[in-house]
Design an enzyme around this catalytic site. Structure first.
Site, PDB file in Angstrom:
ATOM      1  N   ASP A  15      -6.825  25.844  19.780  1.00 16.29           N
ATOM      2  CA  ASP A  15      -6.219  26.735  21.069  1.00 16.29           C
ATOM      3  C   ASP A  15      -5.689  28.006  20.336  1.00 16.29           C
ATOM      4  OD1 ASP A  15      -6.987  24.473  22.483  1.00 16.29           O
ATOM      5  OD2 ASP A  15      -4.865  23.773  22.852  1.00 16.29           O
ATOM      6  N   HIS A  31      -4.561  21.010  15.720  1.00 17.96           N
ATOM      7  CA  HIS A  31      -3.042  21.131  15.839  1.00 17.96           C
ATOM      8  C   HIS A  31      -2.761  19.762  16.539  1.00 17.96           C
ATOM      9  CE1 HIS A  31      -4.479  22.529  19.697  1.00 17.96           C
ATOM     10  NE2 HIS A  31      -3.352  22.394  20.261  1.00 17.96           N
ATOM     11  N   HIS A  69      -1.383  18.711  19.531  1.00 16.46           N
ATOM     12  CA  HIS A  69      -1.073  18.431  20.820  1.00 16.46           C
ATOM     13  C   HIS A  69      -2.138  17.302  21.303  1.00 16.46           C
ATOM     14  CE1 HIS A  69       0.283  22.904  22.092  1.00 16.46           C
ATOM     15  NE2 HIS A  69       1.385  21.867  21.871  1.00 16.46           N
TER      16      HIS A  69
END
Ligand code: ZN
Ligand code: FE
Length: 259
Positions: free
Chosen positions: A133, A55, A57
């Site tokens: 996450d 992802h 981030h």
């Protein structure tokens, strides 16, 4: 053989190296810090052959540029997120062949809107899951971009993977997660034993990762929202009647945010 090695980064991140022991080539998963990866490759005489991203981030993507300055390699990541330098944009059920292992993409929205996980079943080795996450040992990621229903659906997909699947998540949050899990489900004896084991590991500075799916199903409250004890705990916490697993999930996620 395929070997998965943890590179600790920042305060509590794990960057994972997926190493083909036959030819000393490796892929890296979620290189938030490029220096850590370069040093590991140099120290162990590994050639980086690709980058996998779960992802967008920064603690999962921040090292991509530096690595590309040293290695001209493909960068795999979620089709539904904007991540500079991706070369391969992946969707649900896409496959990729890495070191003679076929990885399958599982879309796991919730923490972020386009989050993906990578799953494979190597021959004669336990299955491997890189879940970023989404699923943590004893817990799950915060809902930054997704709804409780989306995250619960994502976790339900991961929970259905084989019992012995090694769960390589991206943070060392296990101890705090299990302390919360025990507050939710104080009578779970498997959880109590796990918490005791993890306390000893962490006192000795050992990683608590990988976990496995069977352990998560038995102890992680976010995979146990269909259990009566979890539902009752959510009702006590919120003072409301829970009418669905999504309700229970949303309530314990909020509880954890304030724990
Ligand atoms: Zn994240
Ligand atoms: Fe993270």
């Amino acid at each position: 053989m395929i070997n998965v090695t943890a590179l600790p980064a920042f305060n509590d991140n794990y960057i994972w190296l997926l190493i083909d022991t036959e030819n000393s080539q490796c892929h890296v998963v979620d290189p938030g810090d490029g220096e850590v990866v370069l040093k590991a490759c140099q120290d162990n005489q590994l050639e980086l052959t690709g980058i996998l991203i779960t992802h967008h981030h920064a603690d999962h993507t921040g090292g991509i540029e530096l690595l590309l300055e040293h290695y001209d390699v493909p960068v795999y990541g979620p089709a539904k997120e904007t991540i500079p330098s991706l070369t391969h944009r992946l969707n649900e059920n896409d496959t990729l062949l890495l070191h003679s292992c076929t990885f399958r993409i599982i879309e796991t929205p919730g923490h972020t809107a386009g989050h993906i996980a990578y799953f494979c079943k190597p021959e004669q080795q336990a299955p491997i899951l890189f879940c970023g996450d989404t699923l943590f040992a004893g817990g799950c990621g915060r809902l930054f971009e997704g709804t409780p229903a989306q995250m619960l659906a994502s976790l339900t997909k991961l929970s259905a993977l084989p019992d012995e699947t090694c769960v390589y998540c991206a943070h060392e949050y296990t101890l705090a997660n299990l302390l919360f899990a025990q507050a939710v489900e104080p009578d779970n004896s498997i959880l109590e034993q796990r918490l005791a084991d993890i306390k000893i590991l962490r006192q000795n500075d050992q990683p608590s990762i990988p976990s496995d799916i069977a352990t998560e199903r038995a102890t992680n409250p976010f995979l146990r929202t269909d259990q009566a004890a979890i539902k009752t705990a959510a009702e006590h916490y919120s003072g409301k009647t829970m009418t669905s697993s999504t309700d229970v999930f949303a309530t314990i996620r909020r509880w954890k945010d304030n724990f």
